[in-house]
Design a protein around this motif. Sequence first.
Motif, PDB file in Angstrom:
ATOM      1  N   ASP A  76      31.991  44.861  44.100  1.00  0.00           N
ATOM      2  CA  ASP A  76      30.954  44.428  43.775  1.00  0.00           C
ATOM      3  C   ASP A  76      29.680  44.885  43.750  1.00  0.00           C
ATOM      4  OD1 ASP A  76      32.277  42.440  42.387  1.00  0.00           O
ATOM      5  OD2 ASP A  76      32.221  40.914  44.181  1.00  0.00           O
ATOM      6  N   GLU A  77      29.335  45.446  44.888  1.00  0.00           N
ATOM      7  CA  GLU A  77      28.477  46.265  45.405  1.00  0.00           C
ATOM      8  C   GLU A  77      28.752  48.060  44.635  1.00  0.00           C
ATOM      9  OE1 GLU A  77      32.028  47.099  48.715  1.00  0.00           O
ATOM     10  OE2 GLU A  77      31.324  45.555  48.042  1.00  0.00           O
ATOM     11  N   ASP A  78      29.187  48.070  44.223  1.00  0.00           N
ATOM     12  CA  ASP A  78      29.010  49.244  43.830  1.00  0.00           C
ATOM     13  C   ASP A  78      29.699  50.046  42.477  1.00  0.00           C
ATOM     14  OD1 ASP A  78      31.055  50.358  45.168  1.00  0.00           O
ATOM     15  OD2 ASP A  78      31.225  52.041  46.163  1.00  0.00           O
ATOM     16  N   GLY A  79      30.324  49.551  42.331  1.00  0.00           N
ATOM     17  CA  GLY A  79      31.640  49.031  40.430  1.00  0.00           C
ATOM     18  C   GLY A  79      32.630  50.220  41.016  1.00  0.00           C
ATOM     19  N   ILE A  80      32.529  50.983  42.204  1.00  0.00           N
ATOM     20  CA  ILE A  80      33.868  51.587  41.635  1.00  0.00           C
ATOM     21  C   ILE A  80      35.062  51.443  42.167  1.00  0.00           C
ATOM     22  CG2 ILE A  80      34.800  53.563  43.981  1.00  0.00           C
ATOM     23  CD1 ILE A  80      32.394  54.625  42.399  1.00  0.00           C
ATOM     24  N   ALA A  81      35.963  51.659  40.923  1.00  0.00           N
ATOM     25  CA  ALA A  81      37.342  51.145  40.916  1.00  0.00           C
ATOM     26  C   ALA A  81      38.297  50.985  42.252  1.00  0.00           C
ATOM     27  CB  ALA A  81      37.946  51.793  39.808  1.00  0.00           C
ATOM     28  N   VAL A  82      39.026  50.152  42.457  1.00  0.00           N
ATOM     29  CA  VAL A  82      40.083  49.903  42.776  1.00  0.00           C
ATOM     30  C   VAL A  82      41.221  49.567  42.239  1.00  0.00           C
ATOM     31  CG1 VAL A  82      40.522  47.903  44.508  1.00  0.00           C
ATOM     32  CG2 VAL A  82      38.072  48.077  44.467  1.00  0.00           C
ATOM     33  N   LEU A  83      42.071  50.305  42.359  1.00  0.00           N
ATOM     34  CA  LEU A  83      43.575  50.482  42.472  1.00  0.00           C
ATOM     35  C   LEU A  83      44.536  48.715  43.151  1.00  0.00           C
ATOM     36  CD1 LEU A  83      45.624  51.521  40.471  1.00  0.00           C
ATOM     37  CD2 LEU A  83      46.494  52.869  42.768  1.00  0.00           C
ATOM     38  N   LEU A  84      44.589  47.992  41.667  1.00  0.00           N
ATOM     39  CA  LEU A  84      45.437  46.920  41.887  1.00  0.00           C
ATOM     40  C   LEU A  84      46.934  47.024  42.786  1.00  0.00           C
ATOM     41  CD1 LEU A  84      43.106  44.076  39.812  1.00  0.00           C
ATOM     42  CD2 LEU A  84      42.960  44.802  42.411  1.00  0.00           C
ATOM     43  N   ASP A  85      47.717  48.298  41.405  1.00  0.00           N
ATOM     44  CA  ASP A  85      48.996  47.588  40.889  1.00  0.00           C
ATOM     45  C   ASP A  85      49.152  49.846  40.895  1.00  0.00           C
ATOM     46  OD1 ASP A  85      51.487  47.414  40.580  1.00  0.00           O
ATOM     47  OD2 ASP A  85      50.649  46.490  38.654  1.00  0.00           O
ATOM     48  N   PRO A  86      49.561  49.710  42.266  1.00  0.00           N
ATOM     49  CA  PRO A  86      49.836  51.759  41.748  1.00  0.00           C
ATOM     50  C   PRO A  86      51.526  51.676  41.703  1.00  0.00           C
ATOM     51  CG  PRO A  86      50.255  50.426  43.978  1.00  0.00           C
ATOM     52  CD  PRO A  86      49.853  49.820  43.603  1.00  0.00           C
ATOM     53  N   ASP A  87      52.071  50.721  40.815  1.00  0.00           N
ATOM     54  CA  ASP A  87      53.409  50.950  40.748  1.00  0.00           C
ATOM     55  C   ASP A  87      53.469  49.692  39.909  1.00  0.00           C
ATOM     56  OD1 ASP A  87      55.981  51.746  39.878  1.00  0.00           O
ATOM     57  OD2 ASP A  87      56.660  50.817  41.735  1.00  0.00           O
ATOM     58  N   PRO A  88      52.665  49.847  38.155  1.00  0.00           N
ATOM     59  CA  PRO A  88      52.322  48.948  37.001  1.00  0.00           C
ATOM     60  C   PRO A  88      54.139  48.852  36.653  1.00  0.00           C
ATOM     61  CG  PRO A  88      51.119  50.905  36.632  1.00  0.00           C
ATOM     62  CD  PRO A  88      52.310  50.632  37.876  1.00  0.00           C
ATOM     63  N   PRO A  89      54.504  47.724  36.296  1.00  0.00           N
ATOM     64  CA  PRO A  89      56.079  47.638  35.199  1.00  0.00           C
ATOM     65  C   PRO A  89      55.130  47.703  34.233  1.00  0.00           C
ATOM     66  CG  PRO A  89      54.058  45.614  34.866  1.00  0.00           C
ATOM     67  CD  PRO A  89      53.339  46.431  36.319  1.00  0.00           C
ATOM     68  N   VAL A  90      56.455  47.917  33.273  1.00  0.00           N
ATOM     69  CA  VAL A  90      57.028  48.976  32.276  1.00  0.00           C
ATOM     70  C   VAL A  90      55.749  48.983  30.854  1.00  0.00           C
ATOM     71  CG1 VAL A  90      58.072  50.061  30.522  1.00  0.00           C
ATOM     72  CG2 VAL A  90      59.100  50.670  32.624  1.00  0.00           C
ATOM     73  N   GLY A  91      55.775  47.010  30.983  1.00  0.00           N
ATOM     74  CA  GLY A  91      54.903  46.322  29.919  1.00  0.00           C
ATOM     75  C   GLY A  91      53.449  46.650  30.470  1.00  0.00           C
ATOM     76  N   ARG A  92      52.644  47.728  31.388  1.00  0.00           N
ATOM     77  CA  ARG A  92      51.962  48.020  31.457  1.00  0.00           C
ATOM     78  C   ARG A  92      51.409  49.313  31.456  1.00  0.00           C
ATOM     79  NH1 ARG A  92      49.765  43.051  31.142  1.00  0.00           N
ATOM     80  NH2 ARG A  92      50.119  41.604  33.352  1.00  0.00           N
ATOM     81  N   HIS A  93      51.943  49.785  31.276  1.00  0.00           N
ATOM     82  CA  HIS A  93      52.318  51.527  30.861  1.00  0.00           C
ATOM     83  C   HIS A  93      51.491  52.002  29.815  1.00  0.00           C
ATOM     84  CE1 HIS A  93      56.113  52.445  33.645  1.00  0.00           C
ATOM     85  NE2 HIS A  93      55.351  51.981  34.283  1.00  0.00           N
ATOM     86  N   ALA A  94      51.498  51.831  29.272  1.00  0.00           N
ATOM     87  CA  ALA A  94      50.706  51.897  27.700  1.00  0.00           C
ATOM     88  C   ALA A  94      49.182  52.275  28.200  1.00  0.00           C
ATOM     89  CB  ALA A  94      50.624  51.442  26.458  1.00  0.00           C
ATOM     90  N   GLU A  95      48.664  50.926  28.921  1.00  0.00           N
ATOM     91  CA  GLU A  95      47.174  50.288  29.016  1.00  0.00           C
ATOM     92  C   GLU A  95      47.200  51.598  29.831  1.00  0.00           C
ATOM     93  OE1 GLU A  95      47.494  45.853  31.786  1.00  0.00           O
ATOM     94  OE2 GLU A  95      47.637  46.598  28.960  1.00  0.00           O
ATOM     95  N   THR A  96      47.734  51.988  31.423  1.00  0.00           N
ATOM     96  CA  THR A  96      47.061  52.152  32.277  1.00  0.00           C
ATOM     97  C   THR A  96      46.795  53.889  32.173  1.00  0.00           C
ATOM     98  OG1 THR A  96      48.818  51.169  33.460  1.00  0.00           O
ATOM     99  CG2 THR A  96      47.820  53.186  34.275  1.00  0.00           C
ATOM    100  N   ARG A  97      47.739  54.393  30.934  1.00  0.00           N
ATOM    101  CA  ARG A  97      48.249  55.767  30.279  1.00  0.00           C
ATOM    102  C   ARG A  97      46.340  55.510  29.349  1.00  0.00           C
ATOM    103  NH1 ARG A  97      53.252  54.938  29.147  1.00  0.00           N
ATOM    104  NH2 ARG A  97      54.625  56.205  29.994  1.00  0.00           N
ATOM    105  N   GLU A  98      46.299  54.840  28.727  1.00  0.00           N
ATOM    106  CA  GLU A  98      44.969  55.103  28.214  1.00  0.00           C
ATOM    107  C   GLU A  98      43.354  54.776  29.312  1.00  0.00           C
ATOM    108  OE1 GLU A  98      41.995  54.499  24.806  1.00  0.00           O
ATOM    109  OE2 GLU A  98      44.135  55.718  25.322  1.00  0.00           O
ATOM    110  N   ALA A  99      43.651  54.164  30.131  1.00  0.00           N
ATOM    111  CA  ALA A  99      42.609  54.483  31.032  1.00  0.00           C
ATOM    112  C   ALA A  99      42.445  54.989  31.762  1.00  0.00           C
ATOM    113  CB  ALA A  99      43.182  53.031  32.482  1.00  0.00           C
TER     114      ALA A  99
END
Length: 65
Positions: free
Chosen positions: A28-51
Amino acid sequence: MKVILDQDKCVGSGQCVLVAPEVFDQRDEDGIAVLLDPDPPVGRHAETREAARICPALAIELADS
Protein backbone atom coordinates in the motif's frame (compact mmCIF):
# COMPACT_ATOMS: atom_id res chain seq x y z
CA MET A 1 7.37 -23.36 -11.60
CA LYS A 2 9.24 -21.16 -9.15
CA VAL A 3 8.67 -17.41 -9.19
CA ILE A 4 11.39 -14.98 -8.16
CA LEU A 5 10.49 -11.31 -7.69
CA ASP A 6 13.25 -8.71 -7.50
CA GLN A 7 11.57 -5.97 -5.47
CA ASP A 8 14.56 -3.68 -6.00
CA LYS A 9 13.79 -3.63 -9.75
CA CYS A 10 10.02 -3.24 -9.34
CA VAL A 11 8.62 0.13 -10.47
CA GLY A 12 5.17 -0.43 -8.95
CA SER A 13 3.19 -0.49 -12.19
CA GLY A 14 0.82 -3.15 -10.83
CA GLN A 15 0.64 -5.07 -14.09
CA CYS A 16 1.50 -8.35 -12.37
CA VAL A 17 -1.30 -7.86 -9.85
CA LEU A 18 -3.84 -7.20 -12.58
CA VAL A 19 -2.86 -10.34 -14.51
CA ALA A 20 -2.12 -12.73 -11.62
CA PRO A 21 -3.79 -11.48 -8.42
CA GLU A 22 -3.47 -14.85 -6.69
CA VAL A 23 0.31 -14.77 -7.16
CA PHE A 24 1.15 -11.06 -6.71
CA ASP A 25 -0.01 -8.15 -4.59
CA GLN A 26 1.25 -4.61 -4.04
CA ARG A 27 2.38 -2.82 -0.89
CA ASP A 28 0.00 0.00 0.00
CA GLU A 29 2.71 2.49 0.91
CA ASP A 30 4.71 2.45 -2.35
CA GLY A 31 3.05 0.09 -4.83
CA ILE A 32 6.00 -2.32 -4.95
CA ALA A 33 4.97 -5.85 -5.86
CA VAL A 34 4.80 -8.58 -3.24
CA LEU A 35 5.02 -12.26 -4.10
CA LEU A 36 2.12 -14.17 -2.55
CA ASP A 37 2.84 -17.59 -4.04
CA PRO A 38 6.42 -18.44 -5.09
CA ASP A 39 5.29 -21.88 -6.29
CA PRO A 40 1.91 -21.35 -7.99
CA PRO A 41 -0.21 -24.36 -8.95
CA VAL A 42 -0.31 -25.49 -12.59
CA GLY A 43 -3.64 -23.74 -13.08
CA ARG A 44 -1.95 -20.38 -12.45
CA HIS A 45 1.12 -20.90 -14.66
CA ALA A 46 -0.28 -19.16 -17.76
CA GLU A 47 -1.23 -15.99 -15.89
CA THR A 48 2.08 -16.01 -14.02
CA ARG A 49 4.01 -16.29 -17.29
CA GLU A 50 1.98 -13.39 -18.69
CA ALA A 51 2.74 -11.29 -15.62
CA ALA A 52 6.47 -11.89 -16.09
CA ARG A 53 6.20 -11.13 -19.81
CA ILE A 54 4.50 -7.76 -19.34
CA CYS A 55 6.48 -6.55 -16.31
CA PRO A 56 7.97 -3.22 -17.46
CA ALA A 57 10.88 -3.54 -15.03
CA LEU A 58 11.65 -7.20 -15.85
CA ALA A 59 11.49 -7.83 -12.11
CA ILE A 60 9.88 -11.29 -12.35
CA GLU A 61 11.93 -14.38 -13.10
CA LEU A 62 10.46 -17.83 -13.67
CA ALA A 63 12.31 -21.09 -13.17
CA ASP A 64 11.32 -24.70 -13.61
CA SER A 65 10.73 -26.43 -10.30
